[in-house]
Design an enzyme around this catalytic site. Structure first.
Site, PDB file in Angstrom:
ATOM      1  N   ASN A  16       0.851  -1.196   0.000  1.00 21.81           N
ATOM      2  CA  ASN A  16       0.000   0.000   0.000  1.00 21.81           C
ATOM      3  C   ASN A  16       0.882   1.239   0.000  1.00 21.81           C
ATOM      4  O   ASN A  16       1.798   1.292  -0.836  1.00 21.81           O
ATOM      5  CB  ASN A  16      -1.122  -0.047   1.042  1.00 21.81           C
ATOM      6  CG  ASN A  16      -0.753  -0.314   2.470  1.00 21.81           C
ATOM      7  OD1 ASN A  16      -0.391  -1.415   2.813  1.00 21.81           O
ATOM      8  ND2 ASN A  16      -0.855   0.669   3.333  1.00 21.81           N
ATOM      9  N   ASP A  17       0.653   2.216   0.818  1.00 18.22           N
ATOM     10  CA  ASP A  17       1.233   3.567   0.673  1.00 18.22           C
ATOM     11  C   ASP A  17       2.702   3.653   0.259  1.00 18.22           C
ATOM     12  O   ASP A  17       3.549   2.929   0.808  1.00 18.22           O
ATOM     13  CB  ASP A  17       1.180   4.316   2.005  1.00 18.22           C
ATOM     14  CG  ASP A  17      -0.119   4.164   2.737  1.00 18.22           C
ATOM     15  OD1 ASP A  17      -1.037   3.539   2.212  1.00 18.22           O
ATOM     16  OD2 ASP A  17      -0.191   4.673   3.865  1.00 18.22           O
ATOM     17  N   TRP A  41      -3.459  -7.198   3.461  1.00  9.54           N
ATOM     18  CA  TRP A  41      -2.837  -6.302   4.428  1.00  9.54           C
ATOM     19  C   TRP A  41      -2.524  -7.064   5.704  1.00  9.54           C
ATOM     20  O   TRP A  41      -3.304  -7.927   6.123  1.00  9.54           O
ATOM     21  CB  TRP A  41      -3.780  -5.124   4.723  1.00  9.54           C
ATOM     22  CG  TRP A  41      -3.123  -4.061   5.547  1.00  9.54           C
ATOM     23  CD1 TRP A  41      -2.437  -2.977   5.095  1.00  9.54           C
ATOM     24  CD2 TRP A  41      -3.070  -3.999   6.982  1.00  9.54           C
ATOM     25  NE1 TRP A  41      -1.955  -2.244   6.155  1.00  9.54           N
ATOM     26  CE2 TRP A  41      -2.323  -2.839   7.320  1.00  9.54           C
ATOM     27  CE3 TRP A  41      -3.550  -4.805   8.014  1.00  9.54           C
ATOM     28  CZ2 TRP A  41      -2.077  -2.466   8.644  1.00  9.54           C
ATOM     29  CZ3 TRP A  41      -3.290  -4.434   9.337  1.00  9.54           C
ATOM     30  CH2 TRP A  41      -2.560  -3.278   9.645  1.00  9.54           C
ATOM     31  N   SER A  77       3.296   4.069   7.823  1.00  6.53           N
ATOM     32  CA  SER A  77       3.822   5.037   6.840  1.00  6.53           C
ATOM     33  C   SER A  77       4.660   6.144   7.446  1.00  6.53           C
ATOM     34  O   SER A  77       4.508   6.493   8.620  1.00  6.53           O
ATOM     35  CB  SER A  77       2.653   5.638   6.060  1.00  6.53           C
ATOM     36  OG  SER A  77       2.177   4.666   5.168  1.00  6.53           O
ATOM     37  N   ARG A 152      -0.644   9.179  13.128  1.00  3.92           N
ATOM     38  CA  ARG A 152       0.362   8.467  12.318  1.00  3.92           C
ATOM     39  C   ARG A 152       0.795   9.234  11.088  1.00  3.92           C
ATOM     40  O   ARG A 152       0.292  10.285  10.773  1.00  3.92           O
ATOM     41  CB  ARG A 152      -0.185   7.096  11.913  1.00  3.92           C
ATOM     42  CG  ARG A 152      -1.503   7.109  11.176  1.00  3.92           C
ATOM     43  CD  ARG A 152      -1.915   5.673  10.816  1.00  3.92           C
ATOM     44  NE  ARG A 152      -3.259   5.596  10.308  1.00  3.92           N
ATOM     45  CZ  ARG A 152      -4.337   5.285  11.028  1.00  3.92           C
ATOM     46  NH1 ARG A 152      -4.229   5.069  12.317  1.00  3.92           N
ATOM     47  NH2 ARG A 152      -5.533   5.227  10.456  1.00  3.92           N
ATOM     48  N   GLU A 206      -5.350  10.588   7.275  1.00  2.00           N
ATOM     49  CA  GLU A 206      -4.141   9.789   7.095  1.00  2.00           C
ATOM     50  C   GLU A 206      -3.185  10.513   6.142  1.00  2.00           C
ATOM     51  O   GLU A 206      -3.590  11.331   5.322  1.00  2.00           O
ATOM     52  CB  GLU A 206      -4.498   8.413   6.513  1.00  2.00           C
ATOM     53  CG  GLU A 206      -5.390   7.584   7.433  1.00  2.00           C
ATOM     54  CD  GLU A 206      -5.561   6.149   6.950  1.00  2.00           C
ATOM     55  OE1 GLU A 206      -5.225   5.228   7.713  1.00  2.00           O
ATOM     56  OE2 GLU A 206      -6.022   5.936   5.816  1.00  2.00           O
TER      57      GLU A 206
HETATM   58  C1  FRU Z   1      -3.048   4.544   4.698  1.00  2.00           C
HETATM   59  C2  FRU Z   1      -2.600   3.828   5.957  1.00  2.00           C
HETATM   60  C3  FRU Z   1      -1.735   4.719   6.831  1.00  2.00           C
HETATM   61  C4  FRU Z   1      -0.949   3.731   7.635  1.00  2.00           C
HETATM   62  C5  FRU Z   1      -0.715   2.626   6.635  1.00  2.00           C
HETATM   63  C6  FRU Z   1      -0.739   1.251   7.222  1.00  2.00           C
HETATM   64  O1  FRU Z   1      -3.347   3.671   3.668  1.00  2.00           O
HETATM   65  O2  FRU Z   1      -3.722   3.341   6.676  1.00  2.00           O
HETATM   66  O3  FRU Z   1      -2.454   5.652   7.596  1.00  2.00           O
HETATM   67  O4  FRU Z   1       0.242   4.273   8.111  1.00  2.00           O
HETATM   68  O5  FRU Z   1      -1.742   2.745   5.664  1.00  2.00           O
HETATM   69  O6  FRU Z   1      -0.416   0.295   6.256  1.00  2.00           O
END
Ligand code: FRU
Length: 440
Positions: A16-17, A41, A77, A152, A206
């Protein structure tokens, strides 16, 4: 698949990110949220990819993994800066208070706490997970500042007066907010201020990003629960032209926002400055299920962000245009990595790209991926831009899993994940279509 061009995809399993995006010692580094044990995930690691030019990428394996009390359940992240020739990463460490008894990679009922950590690498290649991590902001204890659980995604920058970071958080799980911290030495951080908009802008912000452009500041956030339209993806990334005063860390956020991308698959963008000083953005493109090769998640093409007045443009990065330099006369001649199609689309006209439809109606660009996307309940199939200004030009980047439609040089962009694109292209009105693919 270690070497990839055009769109960076998960090496395997799940991504992801984008994280820690930076141009450092002649390479672009793009870290990313990575779950190495399956296409889903779970406990987050940082995967690592590098590129000379933002076009050709090479996966370098895992940079960060859970290794201390504060990040034992995930390295969430974060971002990167260079200091004294070293690469400094800041990120969120997650510690579950109650692990899901059915699944060690998730927690029960959101019972976790979050701290902000830093790790410094001498060369951008080696990361001392055992001894190199430092907690720079412990879990918050004052609910007046922010949430102990949902705080976060630190984005760090060098300001006039030392180092700053912006964090995403929530006010009592009711609305999203951002927090500002400042430091002289990267180790000791002081809370300075916060900013928020209220209940209509999602319950948690986020991946915040704040940067100055020639025409003012831009704030990018990814609010959770923003859309209330019943479709699957309620969380969306938006941007605002904001006023920001670095001395007081006060920010004024207008009521109106733009989506960063109108395809609504793009999430958690992060920017940095490129080798020429442009503001360049990468983002995660969400996918509903793994491909038949077994990976899930990819990144958009790099975009140059520009604020003109109060509108924010996302231009295709010039390196990508230049890399698509081999003119072809039919899509069957394209390299395996895909191609770029350039054409005009006027009111009432339709383009068809291997089953993917692009129309122009009521002054808007509308895409429909029904033919090239799995059918499931709540699937987001049709996307549309707001009314576009004068101009008809579309630049479309196409590969087997992602179609990106840049409209009027980035006035708006629609990016859609797809699952296989046919080898055809046509535009109503027998328009000329210019096709380009990558030189070998
Ligand atoms: C956004 C998020 C962030 C977090 C990460 C966890 O997609 O939820 O806020 O740090 O992904 O994988």
């Amino acid at each position: 698949m270690k070497r990839q061009r055009l769109h960076l995809k998960a090496p395997d399993n799940w991504v992801n990110d984008p994280n820690g995006f930076i141009y450092y010692k002649g390479y672009y580094h793009l870290f990313y949220q990575y779950f190495p044990y399956g296409p889903r995930w779970g406990t987050m690691h940082w995967g690592h990819a590098v590129s000379r030019d933002l076009v050709t990428w090479e996966h370098r394996g895992i940079a960060l993994h859970p290794s201390v009390r504060e990040d034992r359940n995930g390295c969430f992240s974060g971002s990167a800066i260079e200091e004294d020739g070293k690469l400094c990463l800041v990120y969120t460490g997650v510690r579950y208070e109650v692990v899901n008894p059915e699944d060690p990679h998730t927690c029960l009922d959101e019972q976790f706490e979050s701290a902000q950590l830093m790790i410094i690498s001498e060369d951008g290649d080696h990361f001392d997970n055992q001894n190199g991590k430092e907690v720079i902001i412990p879990p918050l204890t004052d609910p007046e500042i922010g949430d102990r659980t949902h705080t976060r995604d630190p984005k760090i920058w060098r300001g006039k007066d030392g180092w700053y970071l912006i964090l995403g958080s929530t006010v009592r799980e009711q609305y999203g907010e951002v927090l500002f911290y400042q430091s002289k030495d990267l180790h000791n951080w002081t809370y300075r201020n916060k900013a928020w908009k209220g209940p209509d802008y999602g319950w948690m912000w986020e991946c915040p990003d704040l940067f100055r452009t020639a025409e003012g500041y831009v704030l990018v956030v990814s609010p959770m629960g923003l859309l209330k339209n019943g479709e699957k993806e309620k969380n969306q990334s938006v941007c605002f032209p904001v006023e920001f005063d670095e001395t007081s860390c006060e920010m004024r956020i207008p009521d109106e926002y733009q989506f960063v991308d109108y395809g609504l698959d793009l999430y958690a963008p992060q920017t940095t400055t490129d080798a020429e000083g442009r503001r360049v953005m990468e983002a995660w493109i969400r996918m509903p299920r793994p491909t038949k090769e077994g990976w899930i998640g990819m990144f958009c093409s790099p975009r140059v962000v520009e604020r003109k007045g109060d509108h924010i443009y996302f231009h295709m990065h010039p390196n990508l245009k230049n890399a698509n330099s081999r003119k072809i006369s039919d899509v069957s001649e394209a390299s395996d990595e895909g191609y770029m199609a350039v054409f005009d689309l006027e009111e009432g006209e339709t383009a068809e790209i291997g089953g993917f439809i692009i129309k122009r109606e009521n002054g808007r660009i509308i895409t429909d991926r029904t033919n090239v996307y799995p059918a499931f309940e709540g699937a987001h199939l049709v996307s549309e831009t707001p009314e576009i200004k004068d101009g008809n030009r579309l630049e479309v980047l196409v590969d087997q899993n992602l179609v990106e439609v840049y409209i009027n040089d980035g006035e708006y962009v629609i990016s859609n994940a797809v699952y296989g694109i046919g080898e055809t292209i046509s535009v109503s009105g027998e328009k000329e279509i210019q096709l380009y693919t990558m030189a070998e």
